[in-house]
Design a protein around this motif. Structure first.
Motif, PDB file in Angstrom:
ATOM      1  N   GLU A 143       0.805  -1.218   0.000  1.00  0.00           N
ATOM      2  CA  GLU A 143       0.000   0.000   0.000  1.00  0.00           C
ATOM      3  C   GLU A 143       0.842   1.273   0.000  1.00  0.00           C
ATOM      4  OE1 GLU A 143      -3.238   0.224   2.645  1.00  0.00           O
ATOM      5  OE2 GLU A 143      -4.276  -1.491   1.737  1.00  0.00           O
ATOM      6  N   LYS A 144       2.147   1.156   0.258  1.00  0.00           N
ATOM      7  CA  LYS A 144       3.026   2.328   0.137  1.00  0.00           C
ATOM      8  C   LYS A 144       3.068   2.838  -1.304  1.00  0.00           C
ATOM      9  CE  LYS A 144       6.025   0.992   4.007  1.00  0.00           C
ATOM     10  NZ  LYS A 144       7.388   0.541   4.393  1.00  0.00           N
ATOM     11  N   THR A 145       2.673   1.993  -2.237  1.00  0.00           N
ATOM     12  CA  THR A 145       2.624   2.399  -3.638  1.00  0.00           C
ATOM     13  C   THR A 145       1.658   3.562  -3.842  1.00  0.00           C
ATOM     14  OG1 THR A 145       3.303   0.236  -4.469  1.00  0.00           O
ATOM     15  CG2 THR A 145       1.997   1.589  -5.970  1.00  0.00           C
ATOM     16  N   PHE A 146       0.658   3.688  -2.991  1.00  0.00           N
ATOM     17  CA  PHE A 146      -0.292   4.786  -3.145  1.00  0.00           C
ATOM     18  C   PHE A 146       0.351   6.141  -2.832  1.00  0.00           C
ATOM     19  CE2 PHE A 146      -3.449   1.281  -2.309  1.00  0.00           C
ATOM     20  CZ  PHE A 146      -3.870   1.223  -3.639  1.00  0.00           C
ATOM     21  N   ALA A 147       1.331   6.165  -1.919  1.00  0.00           N
ATOM     22  CA  ALA A 147       2.058   7.414  -1.656  1.00  0.00           C
ATOM     23  C   ALA A 147       2.842   7.823  -2.897  1.00  0.00           C
ATOM     24  CB  ALA A 147       2.989   7.245  -0.460  1.00  0.00           C
ATOM     25  N   TYR A 148       3.465   6.837  -3.536  1.00  0.00           N
ATOM     26  CA  TYR A 148       4.167   7.089  -4.802  1.00  0.00           C
ATOM     27  C   TYR A 148       3.212   7.650  -5.850  1.00  0.00           C
ATOM     28  CZ  TYR A 148       4.830   5.196  -9.537  1.00  0.00           C
ATOM     29  OH  TYR A 148       4.825   5.008 -10.902  1.00  0.00           O
ATOM     30  N   ALA A 149       2.051   7.019  -5.997  1.00  0.00           N
ATOM     31  CA  ALA A 149       1.086   7.432  -7.023  1.00  0.00           C
ATOM     32  C   ALA A 149       0.565   8.838  -6.760  1.00  0.00           C
ATOM     33  CB  ALA A 149      -0.070   6.432  -7.079  1.00  0.00           C
ATOM     34  N   ARG A 150       0.310   9.151  -5.496  1.00  0.00           N
ATOM     35  CA  ARG A 150      -0.185  10.483  -5.141  1.00  0.00           C
ATOM     36  C   ARG A 150       0.832  11.563  -5.493  1.00  0.00           C
ATOM     37  NH1 ARG A 150      -0.255   9.877   0.107  1.00  0.00           N
ATOM     38  NH2 ARG A 150       1.791  10.860   0.285  1.00  0.00           N
ATOM     39  N   ASP A 151       2.099  11.341  -5.108  1.00  0.00           N
ATOM     40  CA  ASP A 151       3.124  12.355  -5.366  1.00  0.00           C
ATOM     41  C   ASP A 151       3.482  12.442  -6.843  1.00  0.00           C
ATOM     42  OD1 ASP A 151       3.270  13.177  -2.752  1.00  0.00           O
ATOM     43  OD2 ASP A 151       4.969  11.895  -2.237  1.00  0.00           O
ATOM     44  N   LEU A 152       3.412  11.309  -7.543  1.00  0.00           N
ATOM     45  CA  LEU A 152       3.706  11.350  -8.966  1.00  0.00           C
ATOM     46  C   LEU A 152       2.624  12.133  -9.713  1.00  0.00           C
ATOM     47  CD1 LEU A 152       5.778  10.431 -11.040  1.00  0.00           C
ATOM     48  CD2 LEU A 152       4.412   8.362 -11.407  1.00  0.00           C
ATOM     49  N   GLY A 153       1.373  11.948  -9.310  1.00  0.00           N
ATOM     50  CA  GLY A 153       0.300  12.734  -9.912  1.00  0.00           C
ATOM     51  C   GLY A 153       0.517  14.219  -9.684  1.00  0.00           C
ATOM     52  N   MET A 154       0.966  14.583  -8.482  1.00  0.00           N
ATOM     53  CA  MET A 154       1.256  15.982  -8.189  1.00  0.00           C
ATOM     54  C   MET A 154       2.371  16.493  -9.099  1.00  0.00           C
ATOM     55  SD  MET A 154       0.384  18.539  -6.164  1.00  0.00           S
ATOM     56  CE  MET A 154      -0.353  17.812  -4.695  1.00  0.00           C
ATOM     57  N   ALA A 155       3.416  15.698  -9.286  1.00  0.00           N
ATOM     58  CA  ALA A 155       4.527  16.093 -10.158  1.00  0.00           C
ATOM     59  C   ALA A 155       4.047  16.313 -11.585  1.00  0.00           C
ATOM     60  CB  ALA A 155       5.629  15.035 -10.117  1.00  0.00           C
ATOM     61  N   PHE A 156       3.191  15.410 -12.072  1.00  0.00           N
ATOM     62  CA  PHE A 156       2.659  15.557 -13.431  1.00  0.00           C
ATOM     63  C   PHE A 156       1.877  16.867 -13.572  1.00  0.00           C
ATOM     64  CE2 PHE A 156       2.285  10.678 -14.176  1.00  0.00           C
ATOM     65  CZ  PHE A 156       3.660  10.606 -14.366  1.00  0.00           C
ATOM     66  N   GLN A 157       1.018  17.159 -12.602  1.00  0.00           N
ATOM     67  CA  GLN A 157       0.183  18.358 -12.714  1.00  0.00           C
ATOM     68  C   GLN A 157       1.018  19.623 -12.620  1.00  0.00           C
ATOM     69  OE1 GLN A 157      -2.800  18.296 -13.722  1.00  0.00           O
ATOM     70  NE2 GLN A 157      -3.212  20.490 -13.589  1.00  0.00           N
ATOM     71  N   LEU A 158       2.006  19.631 -11.760  1.00  0.00           N
ATOM     72  CA  LEU A 158       2.880  20.796 -11.671  1.00  0.00           C
ATOM     73  C   LEU A 158       3.652  21.001 -12.966  1.00  0.00           C
ATOM     74  CD1 LEU A 158       4.216  20.399  -8.023  1.00  0.00           C
ATOM     75  CD2 LEU A 158       2.483  22.007  -8.850  1.00  0.00           C
ATOM     76  N   THR A 159       4.053  19.900 -13.599  1.00  0.00           N
ATOM     77  CA  THR A 159       4.719  19.999 -14.904  1.00  0.00           C
ATOM     78  C   THR A 159       3.768  20.570 -15.944  1.00  0.00           C
ATOM     79  OG1 THR A 159       6.151  18.112 -14.369  1.00  0.00           O
ATOM     80  CG2 THR A 159       5.957  18.711 -16.696  1.00  0.00           C
ATOM     81  N   ASN A 160       2.531  20.103 -15.926  1.00  0.00           N
ATOM     82  CA  ASN A 160       1.521  20.643 -16.843  1.00  0.00           C
ATOM     83  C   ASN A 160       1.335  22.149 -16.636  1.00  0.00           C
ATOM     84  OD1 ASN A 160       0.920  18.252 -18.167  1.00  0.00           O
ATOM     85  ND2 ASN A 160      -0.773  17.726 -16.815  1.00  0.00           N
ATOM     86  N   ILE A 161       1.263  22.561 -15.378  1.00  0.00           N
ATOM     87  CA  ILE A 161       1.062  23.973 -15.068  1.00  0.00           C
ATOM     88  C   ILE A 161       2.213  24.810 -15.615  1.00  0.00           C
ATOM     89  CG2 ILE A 161       1.070  25.621 -13.150  1.00  0.00           C
ATOM     90  CD1 ILE A 161      -0.659  23.568 -11.602  1.00  0.00           C
ATOM     91  N   ILE A 162       3.440  24.321 -15.427  1.00  0.00           N
ATOM     92  CA  ILE A 162       4.611  25.029 -15.943  1.00  0.00           C
ATOM     93  C   ILE A 162       4.564  25.107 -17.466  1.00  0.00           C
ATOM     94  CG2 ILE A 162       7.125  24.863 -16.213  1.00  0.00           C
ATOM     95  CD1 ILE A 162       7.120  23.582 -13.350  1.00  0.00           C
TER      96      ILE A 162
END
Length: 279
Positions: A143-162
């Motif tokens: 279930e630690k994989t969900f922490a990875y997925a949450r932060d990776l989604g954040m990274a993707f969206q911040l990249t999109n915003i930039i």
């Protein structure tokens, strides 16, 4: 056209880097990801393409009802019908789909974010939640994989915003936190009028460093035992992180142009990452 064909075409037509992450998935997981991505495109298009906020709100309310129908097996839309099979096969949670719609509704209510905390809620709803759903579809044991997925989604969206600062400004939207604009000496008018000042570049370097931090945190959080199952997400991470590096190297020309990676380079990243080289 079957619901699965509709979703596959919707995904391919978008030109998104997410398409590359699905290339080598088994058929059932690929169908589920196409359905998930098509849903995200449908609700996002409501906000982007509907000029009347009241009409857009009505359409998003319809999608809320459609998600309810999905979970009782009575979906009406092709995307909803495709999702019906996926939510059962991969135990996807209704609350996550509703959270994505919540994020889209934020775009109807506001076009500025006072600080990163308020922006984070938006990013969580429109991107991290998609990452959590995707992680379930790809498969996991820890279930630690969900922490990875949450932060990776954040990274993707911040990249999109930039990447999309200029395009968003054309719609009157600024997703960069306003308190950070003030700290770096950038005005809203600088963004809206496309003035690429030295202060703007420093502001964007700060945004890029934050996004890089989320990439690093996500990849460090992924349990070793789940890396093979989560390779589609790692493929997307390789592509998005490479895009971010390209934007940084070009000194953030994002007010007037859209930085892109070539299809050949993306394919090279896909093959390289799928073969086991982490981004």
């Amino acid at each position: 056209m079957t619901p699965d064909e509709y979703c596959r075409q919707k995904t391919a037509a978008s030109g998104s880097s997410f398409f590359w992450g699905f290339l080598f998935l088994p058929r059932e997981k690929k169908r589920a990801m196409h359905a998930l991505y098509a849903f995200c495109r449908e609700v996002d298009d409501v906000v982007d393409e509907c000029r009347d906020p009241m009409l857009a709100a009505i359409k998003l309310a319809w999608w809320r009802e459609e998600i309810e129908r999905v979970f009782i097996g009575k979906a009406e839309h092709p995307v909803g019908r495709a999702l019906t099979n996926s939510v059962q096969a991969f135990q996807l949670e209704k609350e996550n789909f509703l959270a994505i719609i919540d994020g889209m509704e934020m775009d109807l209510r506001q076009n500025r974010y006072s600080d990163f905390e308020s922006l984070s809620l938006y990013c969580y709803r429109v991107a991290s939640v998609v990452g959590l759903l995707s992680a379930r579809i790809f498969g996991y044991r820890d279930e630690k994989t969900f922490a990875y997925a949450r932060d990776l989604g954040m990274a993707f969206q911040l990249t999109n915003i930039i990447r999309d600062v200029g395009e968003d400004a054309e719609r009157g939207r600024i997703y960069l936190p306003l308190d950070e604009l003030a700290r770096f000496g950038v005005t809203e008018a600088d963004i809206l009028e496309g003035r690429q000042t030295a202060a703007f570049i420093e502001l964007m370097r700060h945004q890029a460093e934050r996004a890089e931090g989320f990439y690093s945190r996500a990849l460090n959080a992924l349990p070793a035992g789940d890396k093979a199952a989560q390779r589609p997400g790692l493929v997307m991470a390789a592509i998005y992180r490479a895009l971010l590096k390209e934007i940084v190297a070009a000194d953030f020309p994002v007010l007037t142009s859209r930085v892109r990676l070539t299809r050949l380079f993306k394919l090279w990243l896909v093959v390289r990452t799928w073969a086991g080289v982490l981004p």
